[in-house]
Design an enzyme around this catalytic site. Structure first.
Site, PDB file in Angstrom:
ATOM      1  N   GLU A 104       0.858  -1.181   0.000  1.00 41.61           N
ATOM      2  CA  GLU A 104       0.000   0.000   0.000  1.00 41.61           C
ATOM      3  C   GLU A 104       0.898   1.236   0.000  1.00 41.61           C
ATOM      4  O   GLU A 104       1.807   1.352   0.835  1.00 41.61           O
ATOM      5  CB  GLU A 104      -0.895   0.011   1.249  1.00 41.61           C
ATOM      6  CG  GLU A 104      -1.749   1.267   1.262  1.00 41.61           C
ATOM      7  CD  GLU A 104      -2.739   1.364   2.411  1.00 41.61           C
ATOM      8  OE1 GLU A 104      -2.719   0.510   3.311  1.00 41.61           O
ATOM      9  OE2 GLU A 104      -3.524   2.325   2.387  1.00 41.61           O
ATOM     10  N   ARG A 108       6.063 -12.880   9.514  1.00 48.58           N
ATOM     11  CA  ARG A 108       6.699 -11.587   9.250  1.00 48.58           C
ATOM     12  C   ARG A 108       8.153 -11.638   9.661  1.00 48.58           C
ATOM     13  O   ARG A 108       8.527 -12.375  10.567  1.00 48.58           O
ATOM     14  CB  ARG A 108       6.047 -10.492  10.114  1.00 48.58           C
ATOM     15  CG  ARG A 108       4.673 -10.118   9.754  1.00 48.58           C
ATOM     16  CD  ARG A 108       4.153  -9.105  10.773  1.00 48.58           C
ATOM     17  NE  ARG A 108       4.668  -7.772  10.521  1.00 48.58           N
ATOM     18  CZ  ARG A 108       4.095  -6.911   9.690  1.00 48.58           C
ATOM     19  NH1 ARG A 108       3.002  -7.241   9.045  1.00 48.58           N
ATOM     20  NH2 ARG A 108       4.614  -5.717   9.508  1.00 48.58           N
ATOM     21  N   LYS A 142       5.242   0.758   9.322  1.00 50.09           N
ATOM     22  CA  LYS A 142       5.266   2.043   8.608  1.00 50.09           C
ATOM     23  C   LYS A 142       4.767   3.173   9.497  1.00 50.09           C
ATOM     24  O   LYS A 142       5.298   4.276   9.473  1.00 50.09           O
ATOM     25  CB  LYS A 142       4.385   1.956   7.350  1.00 50.09           C
ATOM     26  CG  LYS A 142       5.084   1.328   6.165  1.00 50.09           C
ATOM     27  CD  LYS A 142       4.207   1.380   4.926  1.00 50.09           C
ATOM     28  CE  LYS A 142       3.276   0.200   4.871  1.00 50.09           C
ATOM     29  NZ  LYS A 142       2.600   0.023   3.586  1.00 50.09           N
TER      30      LYS A 142
HETATM   31  P1  ATP Z   1       3.274  -2.104   7.896  1.00 51.31           P
HETATM   32  O1  ATP Z   1       2.817  -2.980   9.003  1.00 51.31           O
HETATM   33  O2  ATP Z   1       4.685  -1.692   7.981  1.00 51.31           O
HETATM   34  O3  ATP Z   1       2.367  -0.961   7.610  1.00 51.31           O
HETATM   35  P2  ATP Z   1       1.947  -3.517   5.865  1.00 51.31           P
HETATM   36  O4  ATP Z   1       1.801  -4.975   5.945  1.00 51.31           O
HETATM   37  O5  ATP Z   1       0.755  -2.749   6.225  1.00 51.31           O
HETATM   38  O6  ATP Z   1       3.235  -3.063   6.643  1.00 51.31           O
HETATM   39  P3  ATP Z   1       1.841  -3.412   3.058  1.00 51.31           P
HETATM   40  O7  ATP Z   1       2.217  -2.300   2.175  1.00 51.31           O
HETATM   41  O8  ATP Z   1       0.410  -3.785   3.145  1.00 51.31           O
HETATM   42  O9  ATP Z   1       2.414  -3.032   4.469  1.00 51.31           O
HETATM   43  O10 ATP Z   1       2.714  -4.700   2.774  1.00 51.31           O
HETATM   44  C1  ATP Z   1       2.932  -5.227   1.503  1.00 51.31           C
HETATM   45  C2  ATP Z   1       3.345  -6.656   1.652  1.00 51.31           C
HETATM   46  O11 ATP Z   1       4.514  -6.766   2.451  1.00 51.31           O
HETATM   47  C3  ATP Z   1       2.270  -7.486   2.303  1.00 51.31           C
HETATM   48  O12 ATP Z   1       2.103  -8.664   1.551  1.00 51.31           O
HETATM   49  C4  ATP Z   1       2.820  -7.798   3.664  1.00 51.31           C
HETATM   50  O13 ATP Z   1       2.399  -9.046   4.096  1.00 51.31           O
HETATM   51  C5  ATP Z   1       4.322  -7.757   3.439  1.00 51.31           C
HETATM   52  N1  ATP Z   1       5.011  -7.372   4.665  1.00 51.31           N
HETATM   53  C6  ATP Z   1       4.807  -6.261   5.401  1.00 51.31           C
HETATM   54  N2  ATP Z   1       5.585  -6.260   6.492  1.00 51.31           N
HETATM   55  C7  ATP Z   1       6.310  -7.406   6.451  1.00 51.31           C
HETATM   56  C8  ATP Z   1       7.295  -7.998   7.303  1.00 51.31           C
HETATM   57  N3  ATP Z   1       7.700  -7.407   8.437  1.00 51.31           N
HETATM   58  N4  ATP Z   1       7.822  -9.186   6.930  1.00 51.31           N
HETATM   59  C9  ATP Z   1       7.439  -9.777   5.796  1.00 51.31           C
HETATM   60  N5  ATP Z   1       6.525  -9.280   4.962  1.00 51.31           N
HETATM   61  C10 ATP Z   1       5.953  -8.115   5.273  1.00 51.31           C
HETATM   62 MG    MG Z   2      -0.998  -3.791   4.962  1.00 54.78          MG
END
Ligand code: ATP
Ligand code: MG
Length: 574
Positions: free
Chosen positions: A46, A272, A282
């Site tokens: 996102e 994760r 983020k």
């Molecule tokens: P954040 O928690 O930092 O906001 P998010 O999951 O909301 O991260 P997205 O932009 O939705 O951020 O993530 C894109 C992809 O990256 C998703 O498929 C998510 O599962 C993966 N992802 C996010 N954080 C991690 C992590 N710490 N380890 C592995 N994959 C991750």
């Molecule tokens: Mg997300």
């Protein structure tokens, strides 16, 4: 179950899968059985912030398996919430994934590319009696949803007719209603033990301009709906996401069951990446920036792709890290040492060697002819002759590291001491004859003699052994530079565990940045292009800062220390 200690060993749990992680094993099986002819994956961030090291794991997994199995991977921006998203983030994500070394050909897509199809799928669900327009307020919806232990209740609007739903949804789309007046919900089961199946919202009204579609839409699809339909449109075979989406999988399946796309993606979850001494959220990273606690998304202490790039981490090291960390369904806290050892391994192979003095102490060679200078050849890399050599200026006045001299050293201190000898790396053996102090007693200069017979690589006595070797820079040719030494951003392993109710920001390491403004570098370093990494012998790997460095005022960041060499620095010194 979360272990409290960081792991230092690779965690790839491949014991019963013939060396493959469980996801690669599933893909291999699906290809072998003919279930899929070709693997298609996607990385769906996102654009509401910059990517971090956790995303790097997901990027390397999705792009990695596609490449390994001869498939394709989409880079898909999940841009369904115009209120939180910005073009700046879209651009940074695209640049970050490319920097990591991945390529998507023409498969850079956006959820917003599919807004019309998503809308049409919603209309289809309404027609089939599988979705309805709800007019409860957000608070009421929450209240009706129930809890983990109590079932939800049907909304009074759940029985609206298909025609009424179609008309209301059309009017939502036209902009007849303010934000929050209505939502479109899936009609599944308000008593489901899985809260995600209690008539989840599919669409909401948001009268906000979107960075790509402008004001064409004022209703926007929710994540689960947009994500599932986008996967189906793109023909994703293996939809890989982190474990927090496990409870969303039944909804993912439900949506696919209602719509007859030719492709049937399957979702698989993995754990994760959690990295010790930092945070991967983020929202929390953004908070550090908003409060001015770090310099920005590209601050070299940040675990963002841009931070790590500016810090000087080679992208190949991050790819190596992702593969060492592996893919499992277990919660792990990975030690910083795993990441740093990937960085060291890569830089040890690739980074040319150089000399720099971070805390300079003047040395005057009293028997070196005044006014004369010379140059001494030095290899750029001990194991890679293709990197060639450089000419080091040498003269009567030199800089050495202040802590390479001790007046009253302990045992096993093999560097310089009064009346002691040491070898200058790539040059001569010198002997400390006299110590000059200022009025406060501080040592400001060493008067030394040098032995002209001991020039490295030449002459009969060239190989005369002394116990210590130290680095140096010739004063007449040195360039003055700023060097930034970085340490961990947080002083505890799990800053975001909110231990004792303390806010994560209270765990920031106050010593995470140590700026040295009067460093002296060997002259060739001034012209190093921004972003180029070198090893400062005995000190670590450094990079010319891609933002601040200038030829007349070089600025270097320490990427990582030479920890193993550092431990032996007393007797080998490089
Ligand atoms: P954040 O928690 O930092 O906001 P998010 O999951 O909301 O991260 P997205 O932009 O939705 O951020 O993530 C894109 C992809 O990256 C998703 O498929 C998510 O599962 C993966 N992802 C996010 N954080 C991690 C992590 N710490 N380890 C592995 N994959 C991750
Ligand atoms: Mg997300």
């Amino acid at each position: 179950m979360v272990p409290s200690r960081a792991h230092t060993a690779p965690m790839n749990d491949t014991t019963d899968t013939g060396g493959r992680d469980f996801i690669r094993q599933i893909i291999a099986d699906d290809l072998a059985s003919g279930r899929h002819a070709r693997v298609v994956t996607r990385f769906p961030p996102e654009p509401n912030g910059y990517l971090h090291v956790g995303h790097a794991k997901s990027i390397c997994l999705n792009f990695g398996v596609a490449a390994e199995f001869g498939g394709r991977c989409y880079l898909r921006l999940d841009d369904t919430n115009p209120v939180k998203e910005e073009q700046e983030y879209v651009d940074a994500i695209v640049e970050g994934v490319r920097w990591l070394g991945h390529d998507w050909d023409d498969r850079l897509t956006h959820a917003s590319d599919y807004f019309q199809q998503l809308h049409d799928c919603a209309v289809r669900l309404i027609r089939d009696g599988k979705a309805y327009v709800d007019s409860l307020s957000a608070d009421e919806i929450r209240e009706y949803r129930g809890t983990l232990t109590a079932p939800g209740r049907d909304s009074p609007w759940r029985k609206r007719s298909v025609d009424e739903n179609l008309e209301l949804f059309e009017r939502m789309r036209r902009g007849d209603f303010p934000d929050g007046a209505h939502v479109l919900r899936a009609k599944i089961d308000m008593a489901s033990p899985n809260i995600n199946l209690r008539d989840p919202t599919l669409y909401r009204i948001r009268k906000a301009a979107h960075q790509r579609t402008g004001t064409a839409w004022c209703i926007y699809p929710m994540y689960d709906f947009a994500h599932t339909v986008s996967d189906a449109i793109e023909g994703i075979t293996h939809s890989l996401c982190t474990l927090e989406f496990e409870d969303h999988r039944p909804l993912y399946e439900w949506i696919l069951d209602q719509l007859d796309f030719p492709a049937r993606p399957r979702q698989y979850e993995f754990s994760r990446l959690n990295l010790a001494y930092t945070i991967t959220s983020k929202r929390k990273l953004a908070e550090l920036i908003e409060r001015g606690l770090v310099g920005g998304w590209d601050d070299p202490r940040m675990p963002t792709l841009f931070g790590m790039r500016r810090r000087g981490y080679p992208p190949a090291a991050l790819r190596d890290f992702a593969s060492r960390v592996g893919v499992t369904r277990k919660e792990h806290l990975i030690g910083m040492d795993v990441l740093e050892s990937c960085v060291r391994d890569e830089l040890n192979r690739t980074a040319p060697r150089a000399m720099a003095v971070l805390d300079p102490l003047k040395v005057v060679l009293t028997n070196y002819p005044a006014g004369s200078t010379e140059t001494l050849p030095a290899a750029r890399h001990p194991d890679d002759a293709s990197l060639g050599s450089r000419d080091l200026p040498f003269g009567r006045e030199l800089w050495i590291e202040r802590d390479d001299f001790m007046e009253d050293p302990p045992k096993k201190y093999f560097r310089l001491r009064p009346a002691g000898e040491v070898r200058l790396r790539n040059a001569y053996i010198i002997r400390c004859e006299d110590v000059v102090r200022d009025s406060t007693g501080r040592v400001v200069e060493l008067r030394c003699s040098f032995d002209p017979e001991t020039r490295s690589g030449t002459g009969a006595q060239a190989d005369r052994k002394v116990k210590g070797t130290i680095h140096w820079v010739a004063a007449h040719a040195a360039c003055r530079a700023e060097v930034r030494l970085y340490d961990r951003l947080f002083s505890v392993e799990r800053p975001d565990a909110d231990a004792d109710g303390r806010d994560f920001k209270s765990f920031l390491n106050p010593a995470s940045l140590d700026t040295r403004r009067d460093c002296q570098l060997e002259p060739g370093l001034a012209a190093l292009p921004p972003g180029t990494a070198v090893q400062f012998e005995r000190l670590g790997y450094f990079v010319a800062d891609r933002v601040d460095t200038r030829p007349d005022r070089p600025v270097f960041n320490r990427i990582v220390t030479l920890r193993d060499t550092w431990a032996r620095a007393g007797n080998t010194g490089g």
